[in-house]
Design a protein around this motif. Structure first.
Motif, short mmCIF file in Angstrom:
data_model
loop_
_atom_site.label_atom_id
_atom_site.label_comp_id
_atom_site.label_asym_id
_atom_site.label_seq_id
_atom_site.Cartn_x
_atom_site.Cartn_y
_atom_site.Cartn_z
N GLY A 120 0.78 -1.23 0.00
CA GLY A 120 0.00 0.00 0.00
C GLY A 120 0.80 1.27 0.00
N THR A 121 1.85 1.34 0.80
CA THR A 121 2.71 2.52 0.80
C THR A 121 3.63 2.51 -0.40
N ALA A 122 4.22 1.35 -0.66
CA ALA A 122 5.23 1.25 -1.72
C ALA A 122 4.70 1.64 -3.09
N ILE A 123 3.48 1.21 -3.44
CA ILE A 123 2.95 1.49 -4.77
C ILE A 123 2.56 2.96 -4.95
N ALA A 124 2.34 3.67 -3.83
CA ALA A 124 1.99 5.09 -3.94
C ALA A 124 3.20 5.97 -4.20
N ARG A 125 4.37 5.54 -3.79
CA ARG A 125 5.55 6.41 -3.88
C ARG A 125 5.94 6.80 -5.31
N PRO A 126 5.91 5.88 -6.27
CA PRO A 126 6.31 6.29 -7.62
C PRO A 126 5.44 7.38 -8.24
N ILE A 127 4.11 7.32 -8.03
CA ILE A 127 3.26 8.36 -8.63
C ILE A 127 3.41 9.67 -7.87
N ILE A 128 3.59 9.62 -6.55
CA ILE A 128 3.81 10.86 -5.79
C ILE A 128 5.11 11.52 -6.25
N ALA A 129 6.18 10.73 -6.32
CA ALA A 129 7.47 11.28 -6.71
C ALA A 129 7.45 11.79 -8.15
N LYS A 130 6.78 11.06 -9.04
CA LYS A 130 6.69 11.50 -10.44
C LYS A 130 5.96 12.82 -10.54
N THR A 131 4.84 12.95 -9.83
CA THR A 131 4.07 14.20 -9.87
C THR A 131 4.87 15.34 -9.26
N GLN A 132 5.62 15.05 -8.22
CA GLN A 132 6.50 16.04 -7.59
C GLN A 132 7.56 16.52 -8.58
N VAL A 133 8.16 15.59 -9.30
CA VAL A 133 9.16 15.95 -10.31
C VAL A 133 8.54 16.80 -11.41
N ASP A 134 7.37 16.39 -11.90
CA ASP A 134 6.69 17.14 -12.96
C ASP A 134 6.42 18.58 -12.52
N LEU A 135 5.99 18.74 -11.27
CA LEU A 135 5.72 20.08 -10.74
C LEU A 135 7.01 20.88 -10.65
N ALA A 136 8.06 20.26 -10.15
CA ALA A 136 9.34 20.96 -10.01
C ALA A 136 9.85 21.46 -11.36
#
Length: 405
Positions: free
Chosen positions: A95-111
């Protein structure tokens, strides 16, 4: 990169204790840097996202962005994971592990969109999330600088974090008596820390958030119907829904019956064992339904391959390797294997259990005519004799050789 050279940083902000400390800490230690708080809406329910946004500004964030990615999270990350069958160490639905890639990807896109030159996360130096966040950063934007406060600051415990906020006159919902680390998204909620740090301690009611205690669940079972198309849940109780709606509805149904609770000790990537109470009600039901259809449709070799891919994918997801060629290859193979995974399942929910009690599929390889214990006209049992002689031939030759040597 020197601290003085960081002009703008995007922080993955959850509103919890760690990231709440990070905002004023960044302002204090990266003095010329603008702090942008990024809040990922991945279906969390515990805290109001608007309140989290207000809190970020109060803590000193120069800007705050809330980005709704919950539907993308379910359709593009959870459903592909489900098709692989990934379960970490035979228990944890990631549950935690699968959420991290999309959070990090969206964070990168915003940056990249706002011209930031740094990324920041609140993961500790003891956990898996630091690897998951930073592996995604490396795969998608290696040029951006990474700030990991838990590896930089002198604060050594969450008790010290509370004292840090207290000195700044900032209140917190956490306390020294009940410091639980909770991570929530639409797929699951986890609880770690506090009394759970001693595996002999029995998890109390405070360690469970979504689900009813199975002992207190309804005394009557509830049957639900689920339709599956190409390895994806498309309908719950006759209502066609998108992936997010399917999961949301199953979460409600499963939580009512205490489904999806696990209390486990797992092996972290860096070698430390940790204990957590995880609740994944809807996900547990989905797994039950998908495995039931696979039993009907998949031949022995296909199921063997799917099982192998499931274990490999569980490690890739857990270890933060979603954006890798290996992950992409396994997902492609799982997608191919799922092409014929169509069917309808009746799931019975009762006192923490999720059981498939009826199953059917137009692609089923199950044949009553062949499997029956009654009389049939399609199978000659005498054919098995030749099969067994050939199947056991190596053992026969070995035994004969040993006898005459």
């Amino acid at each position: 990169m020197q601290k003085s050279n960081v002009n703008k940083v995007v922080l993955a902000y959850s509103g919890g204790l760690d990231t709440s400390v990070i905002i004023p800490w960044l302002k204090e230690n990266y003095t010329s840097c603008k702090v942008v708080a990024f809040i990922a809406d991945i279906g969390q329910q515990l805290n109001d996202i608007n309140e989290i946004k207000i809190k970020a500004k109060q803590l000193g964030a120069d800007e705050c962005y809330v980005i709704d990615i919950k539907e993308e999270f379910v359709s593009d990350y959870i459903y592909p994971m489900l098709k692989t069958g990934a379960i970490y160490e035979n228990s944890y639905l990631l549950g935690t592990a699968i959420a991290r890639p999309i959070i990090a990807k969206t964070q990168v896109d915003l940056a990249l969109r706002i011209g930031a030159d740094a990324l920041c996360h609140g993961a500790t130096g003891k956990g898996n999330d630091q690897v998951r966040f930073e592996s995604t950063y490396a795969a998608l934007a290696p040029q951006l600088h990474i700030i990991a406060p838990w590896r930089e600051w002198k604060l050594k415990s969450r008790k010290e974090l509370l004292n840090y906020l207290k000195k700044l006159g900032i209140s917190s919902n956490a306390s020294t008596e009940k410091i639980y680390s909770k991570d929530e998204n639409v797929w699951h909620i986890s609880t770690e820390g506090g009394i759970l740090e001693d595996p002999w301690n029995i998890a109390t009611k405070e360690c469970w958030t979504w689900t009813l205690d199975p002992l207190d669940a309804p005394d009557q079972p509830e049957n639900i119907t689920i339709k599956i198309n190409q390895g994806g849940i498309i309908s719950v109780n006759g209502e066609n829904l998108n992936p997010y709606q399917c999961l949301h509805n199953l979460n409600v149904l499963g939580a009512k019956h205490g489904v999806g609770r696990i209390d486990i000790v797992e092996n972290r990537l860096i070698g430390i064992k940790s204990r957590g109470c995880y609740e994944t009600p809807g996900g547990t039901i989905m797994m039950t339904a998908l495995r039931a259809v696979e039993q009907l449709v998949m031949d022995r070799d296909s199921l063997k391959l799917r099982d192998y891919l499931a274990k490999e994918m569980s490690y890739l997801i857990y270890d933060g390797k979603w954006f890798t060629p290996t992950s992409k290859s396994i997902q492609s193979a799982a997608l191919s294997l799922a092409e014929d995974i169509n069917g309808e399942i009746t799931i019975q929910l009762y006192k923490g259990q999720s059981k498939a009690i009826q199953k059917k599929s137009g692609n089923s390889l199950y044949s009553r005519e062949f499997a029956t214990f009654g009389e049939d006209t399609v199978y000659d049992q005498g054919d098995a004799e030749g099969f067994i002689r050939l199947y056991s031939l190596p053992s026969r030759i070995r035994a004969l050789k040993n006898k005459f040597n």
